[in-house]
Scaffold this motif. Structure first.
Motif, PDB file in Angstrom:
ATOM      1  N   SER A   1       0.846  -1.120  -0.128  1.00 39.62           N
ATOM      2  CA  SER A   1      -0.011   0.185   0.108  1.00 39.62           C
ATOM      3  C   SER A   1       0.800   1.363   0.069  1.00 39.62           C
ATOM      4  O   SER A   1       1.706   1.127   0.897  1.00 39.62           O
ATOM      5  N   LEU A   2       0.570   2.241  -0.680  1.00 39.74           N
ATOM      6  CA  LEU A   2       1.333   3.580  -0.742  1.00 39.74           C
ATOM      7  C   LEU A   2       0.245   4.398   0.063  1.00 39.74           C
ATOM      8  O   LEU A   2      -0.809   4.748  -0.328  1.00 39.74           O
TER       9      LEU A   2
ATOM     10  N   PHE B   1      -7.319   1.586  -5.181  1.00 31.86           N
ATOM     11  CA  PHE B   1      -7.339   3.101  -4.361  1.00 31.86           C
ATOM     12  C   PHE B   1      -8.173   2.936  -3.002  1.00 31.86           C
ATOM     13  O   PHE B   1      -9.161   2.517  -3.167  1.00 31.86           O
TER      14      PHE B   1
ATOM     15  N   VAL C   1       5.004   9.219  -8.614  1.00 29.86           N
ATOM     16  CA  VAL C   1       4.110   8.229  -8.269  1.00 29.86           C
ATOM     17  C   VAL C   1       3.420   7.208  -9.269  1.00 29.86           C
ATOM     18  O   VAL C   1       3.113   6.040  -9.277  1.00 29.86           O
TER      19      VAL C   1
ATOM     20  N   ILE D   1       3.977   3.093  -9.335  1.00 32.57           N
ATOM     21  CA  ILE D   1       3.014   2.266  -9.239  1.00 32.57           C
ATOM     22  C   ILE D   1       3.108   1.301 -10.487  1.00 32.57           C
ATOM     23  O   ILE D   1       3.073  -0.112 -10.280  1.00 32.57           O
TER      24      ILE D   1
ATOM     25  N   PRO E   1       0.234  10.416  -1.184  1.00 34.23           N
ATOM     26  CA  PRO E   1       1.185   9.957  -1.894  1.00 34.23           C
ATOM     27  C   PRO E   1       1.055  10.248  -3.511  1.00 34.23           C
ATOM     28  O   PRO E   1       2.092  10.196  -3.983  1.00 34.23           O
ATOM     29  N   THR E   2      -0.179  10.665  -3.834  1.00 32.18           N
ATOM     30  CA  THR E   2      -0.192  11.127  -5.335  1.00 32.18           C
ATOM     31  C   THR E   2       0.554  12.461  -5.401  1.00 32.18           C
ATOM     32  O   THR E   2       0.799  13.070  -6.634  1.00 32.18           O
TER      33      THR E   2
ATOM     34  N   VAL F   1      -1.240  -3.539  -5.715  1.00 33.65           N
ATOM     35  CA  VAL F   1      -1.078  -2.266  -5.080  1.00 33.65           C
ATOM     36  C   VAL F   1      -2.397  -1.251  -4.828  1.00 33.65           C
ATOM     37  O   VAL F   1      -3.344  -1.504  -5.471  1.00 33.65           O
ATOM     38  N   THR F   2      -1.971  -0.891  -3.379  1.00 36.06           N
ATOM     39  CA  THR F   2      -3.322  -0.158  -2.976  1.00 36.06           C
ATOM     40  C   THR F   2      -2.883   1.172  -2.873  1.00 36.06           C
ATOM     41  O   THR F   2      -1.658   1.416  -2.046  1.00 36.06           O
ATOM     42  N   VAL F   3      -3.265   2.358  -3.280  1.00 37.91           N
ATOM     43  CA  VAL F   3      -2.952   3.461  -2.930  1.00 37.91           C
ATOM     44  C   VAL F   3      -4.176   4.118  -2.348  1.00 37.91           C
ATOM     45  O   VAL F   3      -5.247   4.184  -2.633  1.00 37.91           O
TER      46      VAL F   3
ATOM     47  N   THR G   1      -5.617   7.606  -0.624  1.00 31.77           N
ATOM     48  CA  THR G   1      -5.632   8.919  -1.366  1.00 31.77           C
ATOM     49  C   THR G   1      -6.718   9.683  -0.757  1.00 31.77           C
ATOM     50  O   THR G   1      -7.847   9.087  -0.517  1.00 31.77           O
TER      51      THR G   1
END
Lengths: 311, 289, 702
Positions: free
Chosen positions: A22-23, A78, A34, A38, A28-29, A48-50, A52
């Motif tokens: 996870s970011l 996300f 970024v 990703i 993170p954006t 991957v989970t972002v 935001t």
């Protein structure tokens, strides 16, 4: 975070057998690379989970659209933490950006909501989910005290209210087929049997507080965000995620030797002993040691003093 | 006659002036790679590799699927934007290629790691005189002792694999810069011992025919003994613990910049560790000089 | 192995500044004729035929042997084949040369002689070695390096000896690295040997040479696996550490048995220097056999060194085995007699004492000092400041409430409860607060002496209950309860009463599930310390025996405790309060030193307690049966205690021979049956006390 550190982390995780990353942030954006980060992680076969807030600049949004939405990247999702537009309104510009973000990336987005007051509302979230086609899963977090920061948080005596309020939305959860996902720190004893039964039907059975290892840009690791200043170590001191988990489990055990959980009843509680419930958030327990006389294990005392944590 | 491999420009006429040689043919645009490979083969020579020496960034290069068997040395100034590369890299893992990148700046050093971690063999180009030796050390350590198996980053991987405690490791051939292994031709067929010598106009023969047995060529013999001068002159490099991996390659910048010494000393240490760990070689072998 | 130093020519093309031959003009142009060489080979053959177990090493030396030309060596090869057909496999050739005359033509015949490597010398300091009157070292070194390239191309090995002069002393590490780079590990050092009074600008003393080597030692040590053959480090360090017993001729003490040299005119001497100084003349190859050479009585003097020196100059020298008094020729040069040690022995002594031994010591310390547990241990914290009041005084000065900081197990909590009750009985106004800590609420919540359970503010008055840290506890067999009572200001001795501040409420669901028999015992195998635990096998055997007697055994301790087969399990189902509440249902308790022992005392239930690393006289109650194991380990007074806090959580290293396993199930069973009988008797009014001190696995009633 630099590319070198990202690659190191990816290698570290892969070697540890971890496939999820996870970011988070901050936001993170905002990181200039970024998108490439990703794409790189996806190329490395990570899921991957972002996390935001959804407030992306137009240029960044266009990049996301081109490389994620239009490309239909499957390994990416996300979590967009949304605030109540009435109780915690964003500026008009921010709201517009969030809406645009959701409209482009909706199918990849799981909405999230942080509960920091007992009179929270969730209606706007169901509307978002339906309007933008978000994933029908709502990530619910309890705000926890960050020792030393004096932030708003839900106190143990307020937990029951929170659980009741959550359950009051059951009809909508069921009607819109949205599954609530409880983040760590919800104690099982604050749910009634009926409430628990509903959650169990949806597949929820864990109320534990476990380490959600965060890795910072400077390659520090810590137990979780509320404990970000408590006994951080460098990632380079470990050979695997298992070692990191072991390290923080030992820390948790040390704290639990002192205080079992956020309620007196946690001491001797079978659910805790069986690992079903974590006795509330570890941060809540640690908070009580701050400003206390020196009666705890030296490792705990030392760390609290070192960081000059106070309420 | 038995000669080292020949590095020559893509010149059909020139290629027909000799045969039976192993040839690394140079092109300046990737689109010409297949044609150049064909021309080498049809000239009666054996294709060693195609050197694509281009000013375009890597993300602009397009390699058709049917080029998978062509050994490619792709020399680029940068990789361009990573996002433009991701779709290609997965396919390129099956190609017989090695990417050469200069290490003067941080983005290229990062790019080498990125490519390597995604399964693309690379070669780091350094020694411009502006090297960040500490950063190169980090890159080298990653290349040799990285946590996970990944594609090689030469020369580091080569050096570590070939390291012997009491032997010199000459890795110039990785850059086609070793007259024991490569001779360089210009468009007129004149022979130089290295790319730099060719660009300087420093030719040792007017044609391959003049070369005879390469081992006897005086210039080649002299090149083989160039290290002697360091010891004869008691040059600082002859006293450097990193000598056996460096062989005076960076002597031009000594003593103003002694970073090379620390770097190669560390490279020795890392190579020893590598040997102790008994790391297995890569399953996939791309062409190697 | 016998060694002949063959000097077929004394001539040399170089003019090394320190060479005796050069300086004293001894380098004649004489060369050994083929006829003499032929005689030598036949002598060698004769010698080897008579000694089937012997081998011969022929060291081609000089002068400069390559001055002889390739034809000479082809001739030597022919002669060997002619005269040594049966013994040539036992003849090994090697060559010492300056290499400056080497051409490809030499390599064939030398290879056929079995020579695969060259010994040589090299000097990077200008004007020490070189050609002609001006000693052109640049040309010399160029030719040397050309030859080295040729050797490597043709698959030969080569190594160099570097002669250390005063000119070298300022740059030991540079020279070491230069040689390591050039020769790829095949090099060594010798001190320059000068026997005249001139050339002081080159001369080095033994101390200077030792310091030169000492400066290099750390660098060599770091790479010693790769540079394992660098002389003298290889044999000096290896010999000192007894890892390598191969010594040079100078230090082996046996050159008298192994060496001789042959000059161009066939004269046989002991070695090069011996012939230079006209010493030890063993005759001529023309009329002396090699057997006679080795039997020459002059050698006896050399052999005597091995008896004379250890009794004399080298007496008690701890380096004798790697020195043997040094080269006898050096001794003669220094003292005029072979029966003295060499001045160069000081170099070895200094090197070892000043450099090698300290380095080995440092290595040993750094190897022991590292934290092998890795980086995941918590940092050792600074000791926290604790304001502690050791003894609570009645009528405290400032009226502030004292916070009890509880330590120890549940048994200690019960003792604390009892002590606090007695304090409270004496003065009901006296109250304490209790620091909230996991597991203590179960025992102490609701205690009349405790006002609240919570978190003491910074600066609060604290009272720790770790009585074992008190000096009073160090007094042998001082009762824990009494020490604890003393901490709270009670006048000891006091009655050892325990107290449960909660209502005893049985969980009928649990007690209803137990298949009660006529006799029922509550057992506890586990303890917070694994050292207090008896093995499962003995427990299971005990339960088997009790079952035959019709006794039900119930286990009701922690969830994670090991289950004992044969017991009725309530593991993890009953907390401390429930255990105490249901205890009255049982006829007896069988336990190690644990909470159950204290609970039995509290509830007036007879107990049999098993002791090993702790002492019943400290903790046990008088009405209980105590089986105290005899301790046959390094800790006869018990291994658990304030002296060894680190042992508490660890298993006994004795394993199956642990003291707690010295009990027998049969003896325990017999005691339990007696206890149950006496319990019935007690309940029926009889006054029977039992106290057992286990001997020979049988207990006695007192």
């Amino acid at each position: 975070m630099s590319w070198e550190n990202l690659i190191y982390i990816a290698d570290f995780l892969e070697r540890s057998g971890e496939r999820h990353v996870s970011l988070l942030g901050g936001e993170p954006t905002l990181h200039p690379e970024v998108v490439d980060f990703i794409l790189y992680l996806v190329a490395r076969n990570f899921v991957v989970t972002v996390f935001t807030n959804g407030i992306l600049s137009p240029a960044r949004l266009q990049e996301f659209k081109t490389h994620f939405a239009d490309a239909e990247v499957e390994q990416l999702s996300f979590v967009c933490n949304l605030n109540d537009p009435v109780l915690t309104p964003a500026s008009p510009g921010e709201t517009e950006r969030i809406n645009t973000f959701l409209s482009i990336l909706g199918p990849w987005v799981t909405p999230g909501f942080n509960i920091y007051r007992t009179d929270f509302t969730l209606d706007f979230l169901f509307e978002c989910i339906n309007r933008y086609g978000l994933r029908r899963h709502l990530r619910l977090g309890i705000t926890h005290p960050i020792p030393g920061k004096g932030n708003l948080f839900i106190r143990p005596l307020e937990m029951r209210q929170v659980c009741r309020r959550l359950y009051s939305y059951r009809e909508k959860f069921d009607a819109f087929r949205v599954k609530p996902g409880l983040d760590c720190g919800f104690p099982i004893c604050q749910f009634s049997d009926e409430e628990l039964g509903w959650l169990r039907r949806l597949g929820l059975s864990q109320f534990s507080c476990s380490a959600a290892i965060d890795i910072t840009p400077d390659m520090s690791v810590y137990h979780c965000f509320p404990l970000s200043n408590y006994r951080r170590k460098s990632l380079f001191e470990f050979d695997s995620m298992a070692q990191i988990h072991e390290h923080f489990v030992r820390i948790k055990d040390q704290i639990k030797v002192e205080i079992a959980g956020i309620y007196p009843e946690c001491d001797g509680c079978n659910y805790q002993e069986d690992g079903i419930c974590g006795g509330g958030g570890l941060c809540q327990v640690l908070l009580r040691f701050v400003d206390e006389a020196s009666v705890r294990l030296p490792e705990i005392e030392h760390e609290l003093a070192k960081n000059r944590l106070s309420t | 006659m038995s000669l080292p491999r020949i590095v020559c420009p893509h010149n059909q006429h020139l290629l027909r002036t000799f045969s039976g040689q192993s040839v690394a043919v140079r092109v300046d645009h990737w689109e010409k790679a297949a044609e150049a490979a064909d021309d080498v083969c049809s000239s009666g020579n054996e294709l060693f590799c195609v050197i694509v020496d281009t000013t375009a960034p890597l993300d602009e290069i397009v390699l058709p699927d049917d080029w998978k068997q062509i050994p490619l040395a792709i020399m680029v100034p940068t990789i361009g934007k990573f996002r433009n590369l991701t779709a290609k890299l997965k396919a390129w893992r099956d190609f017989n290629l090695r990417v050469f990148l200069g290490c003067d700046d941080a983005s290229n050093r990062a790019a080498l790691r990125i490519l390597s971690s995604l399964g693309i063999q690379t070669c780091a180009v350094f020694g411009s005189g502006k090297d960040d030796w500490e950063a190169l050390s980090d890159l080298m350590t990653y290349a040799v002792l990285g946590q996970l198996p990944h594609a090689s980053i030469d020369p580091f991987s080569f050096i570590a694999t070939n390291y012997q405690p009491n032997a010199w490791v000459d890795w110039g051939a990785l850059y086609f810069d070793d007259p024991k292994h490569f001779l360089h031709l210009d468009d007129q067929g004149r022979v130089a011992l290295s790319r730099a010598a060719r660009e300087r106009g420093d030719f040792v023969a007017q044609s391959l025919a003049e070369c005879g047995a390469a081992a006897e060529l005086p210039a080649i013999k002299h090149r083989k003994r160039t290290f002697m001068q360091y010891f004869l002159d008691n040059h600082a490099c002859s006293f450097c613990p990193g000598w056996k991996l460096c062989l005076g390659r960076f002597s031009a910048s000594v003593p103003q910049d002694n970073g090379c010494s620390g770097f190669f000393l560390e490279m020795i240490d890392v190579s020893r560790q590598f040997k102790r760990l008994n790391v297995m070689p890569q399953d996939k072998q791309v062409w190697r000089p | 192995m016998a060694t002949v130093i063959l000097e077929p020519t004394a001539e040399c093309n170089s003019r090394c500044v320190y060479c005796d031959g050069v300086r004293e003009g001894k380098r004649s142009s004489a060369r050994m004729p083929m006829e003499l060489l032929e005689v030598l080979f036949s002598r060698i053959n004769e010698f080897l035929l008579a000694r089937p177990d012997e081998n011969m090493e022929v060291v081609w030396h000089g002068g400069e042997p390559l001055l002889l030309g390739p034809k000479y060596f082809r001739g030597a090869l022919r002669l060997q084949e002619k005269h040594c057909a049966q013994t040539r496999t036992r003849i090994r050739h090697c060559i010492q040369s300056n290499l400056t005359l080497l051409t490809r033509e030499f390599l064939g015949p030398l290879k056929e002689l079995g020579i695969t490597g060259f010994g040589s010398s090299y000097e990077m300091v200008p004007d020490v070695r070189g050609f002609g009157p001006r000693r052109d070292s640049a040309d010399y070194n160029r030719r040397f390096l050309d030859a080295v390239c040729l050797l490597e191309e043709e698959g030969f090995t080569w190594g160099v000896i570097y002669v250390v002069t005063k000119l070298s002393l300022a740059r030991p590490l540079e020279i070491f690295q230069h040689l390591a780079n050039l020769s790829k590990g095949a090099f060594g050092f010798n001190p320059v040997l000068l026997y005249g009074r001139d050339l002081d600008y080159l001369r080095v003393t033994a101390e200077e040479y030792a310091d030169f080597l000492g400066a290099i030692l750390p660098a060599w040590w770091r790479q010693r696996e790769e540079l394992s053959q660098v002389h003298p480090f290889d044999w000096l360090v290896g010999g000192f550490l007894k890892e390598n017993t191969s010594l040079t001729c100078c230090d082996s003490g046996i050159c008298a048995r192994t060496h001789f040299s042959v000059l161009p005119d066939g004269t046989i001497s002991h070695c090069g220097r011996a012939s230079d100084w006209d010493l030890l003349d063993y005759g001529s190859i023309l009329n002396t056999s090699l057997a006679e050479v080795f039997d020459d009585p002059q050698r006896a003097v050399l052999m005597q060194r091995n008896t004379v020196l250890p009794e004399g100059e080298c007496k008690d020298c701890r380096f004798w085995e790697i020195c043997h008094g040094g080269c006898p020729l050096d001794a003669w040069s220094w003292a005029g007699s072979f029966l003295h040690k060499s001045e160069w022995c000081m170099e070895k002594k200094l090197f070892i004492e000043k450099y090698l031994e300290p380095l080995l010591e440092r290595e040993k310390k750094s190897g022991n000092g590292s934290n092998g547990a890795g980086a995941c241990l918590p940092e050792k914290p600074e000791p926290a400041e604790i304001r502690t009041v050791e003894r609570a005084v009645a009528g405290s000065d400032d009226g502030a409430v004292t916070w009890i900081d509880p330590y120890g197990g549940l048994g200690d909590a019960l003792m604390l409860s009892g002590v606090l009750k007695q304090v409270n009985d004496r003065d009901p106004s006296r109250k304490f607060n209790l620091v909230d800590r996991t597991k203590y609420r179960a025992i102490l919540e609701g205690h009349p002496a405790i006002a609240c359970i919570g978190h003491p503010p910074a600066g609060a008055k604290l009272l720790r209950t770790d009585y074992w840290a008190s000096h009073l506890f160090q007094v042998e067999h001082h009762r824990a309860y009494q020490v604890l009572a003393g901490l709270f200001g009670l006048e000891t001795p006091v009655e050892e009463r325990l107290y449960a501040p909660f209502e005893l409420r049985e969980d009928s669901l649990l007690t209803g599930a137990i298949p009660w028999k006529k006799l029922n015992v509550l057992i506890s195998h586990s303890s917070a310390s694994p050292r207090k635990e008896m093995s499962l096998q003995i427990w299971e055997r005990l339960l088997e025996l009790l079952d035959r007697e019709g006794v039900l055994a119930v286990q009701a301790t922690r969830l994670q405790d090991r289950y004992i087969r044969g017991a009725f399990s309530l593991l993890g189902l009953a907390g401390p309060r429930q255990v105490i509440s249901m205890m009255k249902r049982f006829d007896a308790v069988i336990t190690s030193d644990s909470f159950l022992m204290h609970a039995a005392h509290l509830c007036g239930i007879p107990a049999l307690v098993l002791w090993g690393p702790t002492d019943h006289r400290t903790y046990g109650y008088p009405e209980q049966i105590h089986f105290q194991a005899k301790l046959a380990c390094d800790y006869p007074a018990g291994c658990i205690g304030p002296e060894h806090p680190e042992f508490y959580a660890s298993k006994c290293p004795q394993g199956a021979a642990h003291c707690m396993n010295s009990f027998s199930a049969e003896t325990i069973c017999a005691a339990v049956m007696d206890l149950l009988a006496s319990n019935r008797a007690m309940r029926s009014g009889e006054d029977v006390w039992l106290l057992a001190d286990l001997r020979d696995n049988a207990y006695k009633k007192f």
